[in-house]
Design a protein around this motif. Structure first.
Motif, PDB file in Angstrom:
ATOM      1  N   ALA A  84       0.819  -1.344   0.155  1.00 41.92           N
ATOM      2  CA  ALA A  84      -0.010  -0.049  -0.049  1.00 41.92           C
ATOM      3  C   ALA A  84       0.924   1.460   0.100  1.00 41.92           C
ATOM      4  O   ALA A  84       0.498   2.300  -0.417  1.00 41.92           O
ATOM      5  CB  ALA A  84      -1.031   0.041   1.236  1.00 41.92           C
ATOM      6  N   HIS A  85       1.840   1.245   0.513  1.00 44.21           N
ATOM      7  CA  HIS A  85       2.965   2.367   0.491  1.00 44.21           C
ATOM      8  C   HIS A  85       4.087   2.345  -0.438  1.00 44.21           C
ATOM      9  O   HIS A  85       4.806   3.318  -0.413  1.00 44.21           O
ATOM     10  CB  HIS A  85       3.347   2.469   1.935  1.00 44.21           C
ATOM     11  CG  HIS A  85       2.534   2.867   3.008  1.00 44.21           C
ATOM     12  ND1 HIS A  85       1.517   3.724   3.257  1.00 44.21           N
ATOM     13  CD2 HIS A  85       1.897   1.826   4.064  1.00 44.21           C
ATOM     14  CE1 HIS A  85       0.672   3.768   4.231  1.00 44.21           C
ATOM     15  NE2 HIS A  85       0.886   2.500   4.535  1.00 44.21           N
ATOM     16  N   THR A 141       4.627   3.337  -3.359  1.00 45.52           N
ATOM     17  CA  THR A 141       4.478   4.181  -4.513  1.00 45.52           C
ATOM     18  C   THR A 141       5.506   4.259  -5.302  1.00 45.52           C
ATOM     19  O   THR A 141       5.084   5.158  -6.591  1.00 45.52           O
ATOM     20  CB  THR A 141       3.692   5.503  -3.774  1.00 45.52           C
ATOM     21  OG1 THR A 141       4.502   6.091  -3.088  1.00 45.52           O
ATOM     22  CG2 THR A 141       2.517   5.051  -3.140  1.00 45.52           C
ATOM     23  N   THR A 154      -0.552   8.703  -4.627  1.00 46.49           N
ATOM     24  CA  THR A 154      -1.042   7.853  -3.492  1.00 46.49           C
ATOM     25  C   THR A 154      -2.690   7.775  -3.740  1.00 46.49           C
ATOM     26  O   THR A 154      -3.283   8.069  -4.397  1.00 46.49           O
ATOM     27  CB  THR A 154      -0.573   8.362  -2.295  1.00 46.49           C
ATOM     28  OG1 THR A 154      -1.296   9.625  -2.039  1.00 46.49           O
ATOM     29  CG2 THR A 154       1.055   8.470  -2.068  1.00 46.49           C
ATOM     30  N   ARG A 181      -4.538   9.012  -1.720  1.00 48.25           N
ATOM     31  CA  ARG A 181      -5.201  10.278  -1.252  1.00 48.25           C
ATOM     32  C   ARG A 181      -5.293  11.219  -2.437  1.00 48.25           C
ATOM     33  O   ARG A 181      -6.245  11.866  -2.565  1.00 48.25           O
ATOM     34  CB  ARG A 181      -4.404  10.743  -0.184  1.00 48.25           C
ATOM     35  CG  ARG A 181      -5.132  11.786   0.458  1.00 48.25           C
ATOM     36  CD  ARG A 181      -4.369  12.360   1.634  1.00 48.25           C
ATOM     37  NE  ARG A 181      -5.008  13.551   2.391  1.00 48.25           N
ATOM     38  CZ  ARG A 181      -4.437  14.073   3.435  1.00 48.25           C
ATOM     39  NH1 ARG A 181      -3.534  13.718   4.015  1.00 48.25           N
ATOM     40  NH2 ARG A 181      -5.111  15.130   4.196  1.00 48.25           N
ATOM     41  N   SER A 201       3.458   1.606 -10.232  1.00 47.16           N
ATOM     42  CA  SER A 201       4.095   1.447  -8.884  1.00 47.16           C
ATOM     43  C   SER A 201       3.445  -0.102  -8.456  1.00 47.16           C
ATOM     44  O   SER A 201       2.523  -0.395  -8.888  1.00 47.16           O
ATOM     45  CB  SER A 201       3.702   2.575  -7.986  1.00 47.16           C
ATOM     46  OG  SER A 201       2.331   2.627  -7.584  1.00 47.16           O
ATOM     47  N   PHE A 236       2.055  -0.219  -5.674  1.00 48.19           N
ATOM     48  CA  PHE A 236       0.872   0.109  -4.832  1.00 48.19           C
ATOM     49  C   PHE A 236      -0.315   0.028  -5.813  1.00 48.19           C
ATOM     50  O   PHE A 236      -1.229  -0.472  -5.737  1.00 48.19           O
ATOM     51  CB  PHE A 236       1.099   1.508  -4.314  1.00 48.19           C
ATOM     52  CG  PHE A 236      -0.300   2.161  -4.214  1.00 48.19           C
ATOM     53  CD1 PHE A 236      -1.484   1.779  -3.124  1.00 48.19           C
ATOM     54  CD2 PHE A 236      -0.556   3.376  -5.144  1.00 48.19           C
ATOM     55  CE1 PHE A 236      -2.761   2.213  -3.358  1.00 48.19           C
ATOM     56  CE2 PHE A 236      -1.778   4.026  -4.789  1.00 48.19           C
ATOM     57  CZ  PHE A 236      -2.720   3.661  -4.045  1.00 48.19           C
ATOM     58  N   GLY A 259      -7.140   4.317   2.372  1.00 44.15           N
ATOM     59  CA  GLY A 259      -6.263   4.883   1.489  1.00 44.15           C
ATOM     60  C   GLY A 259      -6.207   6.446   1.173  1.00 44.15           C
ATOM     61  O   GLY A 259      -5.311   7.320   1.284  1.00 44.15           O
ATOM     62  N   ALA A 301      -4.796   8.275   4.085  1.00 42.65           N
ATOM     63  CA  ALA A 301      -3.635   8.061   4.435  1.00 42.65           C
ATOM     64  C   ALA A 301      -2.506   9.227   4.336  1.00 42.65           C
ATOM     65  O   ALA A 301      -2.768  10.145   3.806  1.00 42.65           O
ATOM     66  CB  ALA A 301      -2.818   6.723   3.617  1.00 42.65           C
TER      67      ALA A 301
END
Length: 229
Positions: free
Chosen positions: A75-76, A78, A83, A85, A157, A159, A226, A229
């Motif tokens: 998830a992180h 990237t 992201t 967000r 990415s 993610f 997400g 975040a």
């Protein structure tokens, strides 16, 4: 005068049917309670089919659990890219969620109408279910398209790869469910409410409700967390 079955008669019946034959009383008192299959004998085919389909759904849930685990790990990751967000539009995702949850309700209404053998009501609620599912898929495809146009495709990415795999897999299931629903509508219209058709409709309802449960988890873990975040 008859004095009931002799020991030799009872032994002959035991050899032919066995002591656990359904509905057999070795003492000659008529039909006894079935043993070896529960209090009421073997389970109805509807129950057996539903139980077997739940096993399939559990295997599907195991697959989604793997996608969820991959997303949680990546998830992180990237790689300097956008992201969640920056990408997620919670208003549109909220509309998707409302459509899918409403389709679960109308799907249930369609099954209730089918149990009551109401053809037109069944077709109506199943059509509404399919329409809501179609809106959900269209909004999801539009989301994917806009992300790819912005350069946030699955290759950008790790993610985004995990995101597209998880959400796309669920969207594919909804699409397949829509095709299944159209097939069920045609079968009910042509063949009516035969037992085998009702068992298929039961399996479809289990499948559709399971997709809603998975989406609630997906909406919470992927989009809500997400976007914040």
């Amino acid at each position: 005068m008859s004095h009931g079955p002799t020991p030799s008669d009872v032994a002959a019946v035991y050899l032919q049917q066995g002591p656990y034959a359904q509905g057999h009383d070795p003492h000659g008192h008529g039909h006894a309670e079935a043993r070896g299959h529960g209090a009421g004998g073997p389970a109805p085919k509807r129950v057996i089919v539903g139980y077997g389909f739940w096993i399939f759904l559990l295997s599907d849930i195991v697959m989604f659990s793997g996608f969820f685990a991959a997303y949680a790990v990546l998830a992180h990751a990237t790689a300097g890219g956008p992201t969640g967000r920056e990408l997620f539009d919670l208003k549109r995702v909220g509309i998707e969620t409302a459509c899918l949850l409403a389709s679960s309700f109308t799907c249930g209404l369609g099954y209730v109408a089918a149990l009551q053998r109401k053809q037109l009501q069944t077709q109506f609620w199943m059509f509404v279910t399919g329409l809501l599912g179609l809106v959900f898929v269209i909004l999801e495809v539009l989301e994917f398209y806009e992300m790819i146009v912005k350069g946030a495709g699955p290759g950008r990415s790790a993610f985004l790869s995990a995101f597209f795999a998880l959400v796309g897999c669920h969207g594919l299931h909804v699409t397949i469910g829509g095709l299944w629903l159209a097939t069920m509508m045609a079968q009910i219209w042509v063949k009516g409410f035969k037992p085998q058709i009702m068992r298929r409709l039961l399996c479809f309802n289990l499948f559709w409700h399971a997709l809603d449960i998975i989406w609630v988890a997906l909406f919470t873990i992927v989009y809500l967390l997400g976007a914040g975040a």
